[in-house]
Write a protein that holds these residues in place. Structure first.
Motif, mmCIF file in Angstrom:
data_model
loop_
_atom_site.group_PDB
_atom_site.id
_atom_site.type_symbol
_atom_site.label_atom_id
_atom_site.label_comp_id
_atom_site.label_asym_id
_atom_site.label_seq_id
_atom_site.Cartn_x
_atom_site.Cartn_y
_atom_site.Cartn_z
ATOM 1 N N LEU A 109 0.847 -1.189 0.000
ATOM 2 C CA LEU A 109 0.000 0.000 0.000
ATOM 3 C C LEU A 109 0.886 1.244 0.000
ATOM 4 O O LEU A 109 1.721 1.418 0.886
ATOM 5 C CB LEU A 109 -0.921 -0.011 1.226
ATOM 6 C CG LEU A 109 -1.948 1.092 1.334
ATOM 7 C CD1 LEU A 109 -2.909 1.077 0.148
ATOM 8 C CD2 LEU A 109 -2.724 0.962 2.645
ATOM 9 N N ALA A 110 0.719 2.095 -1.011
ATOM 10 C CA ALA A 110 1.545 3.299 -1.146
ATOM 11 C C ALA A 110 0.770 4.574 -0.834
ATOM 12 O O ALA A 110 1.309 5.490 -0.207
ATOM 13 C CB ALA A 110 2.130 3.378 -2.551
ATOM 14 N N VAL A 111 -0.473 4.654 -1.288
ATOM 15 C CA VAL A 111 -1.304 5.840 -1.063
ATOM 16 C C VAL A 111 -2.751 5.399 -0.827
ATOM 17 O O VAL A 111 -3.171 4.343 -1.296
ATOM 18 C CB VAL A 111 -1.261 6.828 -2.251
ATOM 19 C CG1 VAL A 111 0.104 7.466 -2.389
ATOM 20 C CG2 VAL A 111 -1.663 6.154 -3.551
ATOM 21 N N ARG A 112 -3.486 6.233 -0.113
ATOM 22 C CA ARG A 112 -4.914 5.971 0.081
ATOM 23 C C ARG A 112 -5.621 7.309 0.240
ATOM 24 O O ARG A 112 -5.004 8.312 0.602
ATOM 25 C CB ARG A 112 -5.169 5.053 1.270
ATOM 26 C CG ARG A 112 -4.806 5.656 2.592
ATOM 27 C CD ARG A 112 -5.115 4.727 3.751
ATOM 28 N NE ARG A 112 -4.542 5.316 4.956
ATOM 29 C CZ ARG A 112 -3.895 4.642 5.879
ATOM 30 N NH1 ARG A 112 -3.727 3.351 5.769
ATOM 31 N NH2 ARG A 112 -3.414 5.270 6.924
ATOM 32 N N ALA A 113 -6.913 7.289 -0.029
ATOM 33 C CA ALA A 113 -7.680 8.529 0.076
ATOM 34 C C ALA A 113 -9.114 8.229 0.486
ATOM 35 O O ALA A 113 -9.667 7.177 0.163
ATOM 36 C CB ALA A 113 -7.682 9.273 -1.258
ATOM 37 N N ASP A 114 -9.689 9.180 1.189
ATOM 38 C CA ASP A 114 -11.119 9.222 1.469
ATOM 39 C C ASP A 114 -11.625 10.473 0.781
ATOM 40 O O ASP A 114 -10.923 11.498 0.743
ATOM 41 C CB ASP A 114 -11.376 9.308 2.974
ATOM 42 C CG ASP A 114 -11.003 8.021 3.678
ATOM 43 O OD1 ASP A 114 -11.686 7.016 3.441
ATOM 44 O OD2 ASP A 114 -10.019 8.031 4.445
ATOM 45 N N ALA A 115 -12.839 10.403 0.229
ATOM 46 C CA ALA A 115 -13.335 11.546 -0.540
ATOM 47 C C ALA A 115 -14.832 11.715 -0.392
ATOM 48 O O ALA A 115 -15.561 10.775 -0.054
ATOM 49 C CB ALA A 115 -12.983 11.373 -2.020
#
Length: 191
Positions: free
Chosen positions: A146-152
């Motif tokens: 896992l390198a990046v994650r986002a909530d939107a």
């Protein structure tokens, strides 16, 4: 995750639209000159998203030298753009037009130039015009690190949002494109 990105208790689970693209289907660019998915941007991301099961999508993005910040590493803003574009692709499955209202991104590890970033996104809840979703980006395949994650939070809008706020030259060009007009009309007619 900030409070603004937590769905309220009365939010409902997402429902895939009956006319949504089938699982595995390539979604294509929503606009030729989009930096995220359009083929008309020579240094764009050229992100290609596919419909998944339920209200999910997958995508891949290859980090090139045009996308670096630090020497040999992807720029954080470019990675956030890749997540945002993948999240925006979810709207094809809901058959709505929506824009990013808020994007919260966590950068967990560097992403080197030459890396294929494997992205996944899902809608988690809907409340009125608000669409809550999240995405991840992994190195080394869909099960990789896992390198990046986002909530939107995306906000449903009508096509007039773009007509009223976009630059007139681009709006005229888009409206002269029969494919763009067809897509806009299909999304404006929701059952």
């Amino acid at each position: 995750m900030s409070t603004a990105l937590r769905p309220p208790a009365e939010a409902i689970p997402p429902v895939r639209h009956p006319d949504a693209p089938a699982p595995g289907e390539l979604l294509g660019a929503h606009y030729e000159h989009c930096f995220g998915c359009g083929g008309g941007q020579p240094h764009g991301l050229h992100l290609a998203a596919r419909a998944g099961e339920g209200v999910t999508v997958t995508a891949e993005f290859t980090v090139t030298t045009d996308h670096q910040g630090a020497p040999g590493l992807a720029h954080g803003g470019v990675l956030a753009t890749a997540l945002d574009e993948t999240l925006g692709s979810l709207n094809w499955l809901l058959r709505v037009i929506a824009v990013t209202g808020r994007l919260e991104t966590d950068f967990l590890r560097p992403v080197p130039v030459g890396t294929v970033l494997h992205l996944e996104a899902e809608v988690t809840a809907v409340h009125g015009r608000k669409i809550y979703c999240r995405a991840t980006g992994r190195i080394g395949g869909p099960e990789g690190a896992l390198a990046v994650r986002a909530d939107a939070l995306f906000i449903e809008v009508k096509v007039d949002h773009f007509i009223d706020n976009g630059r007139p030259e681009e709006i005229r060009a888009a409206m002269a494109d029969p494919d763009q007009v067809r897509r806009a009309r299909a999304f404006e007619v929701n059952p």
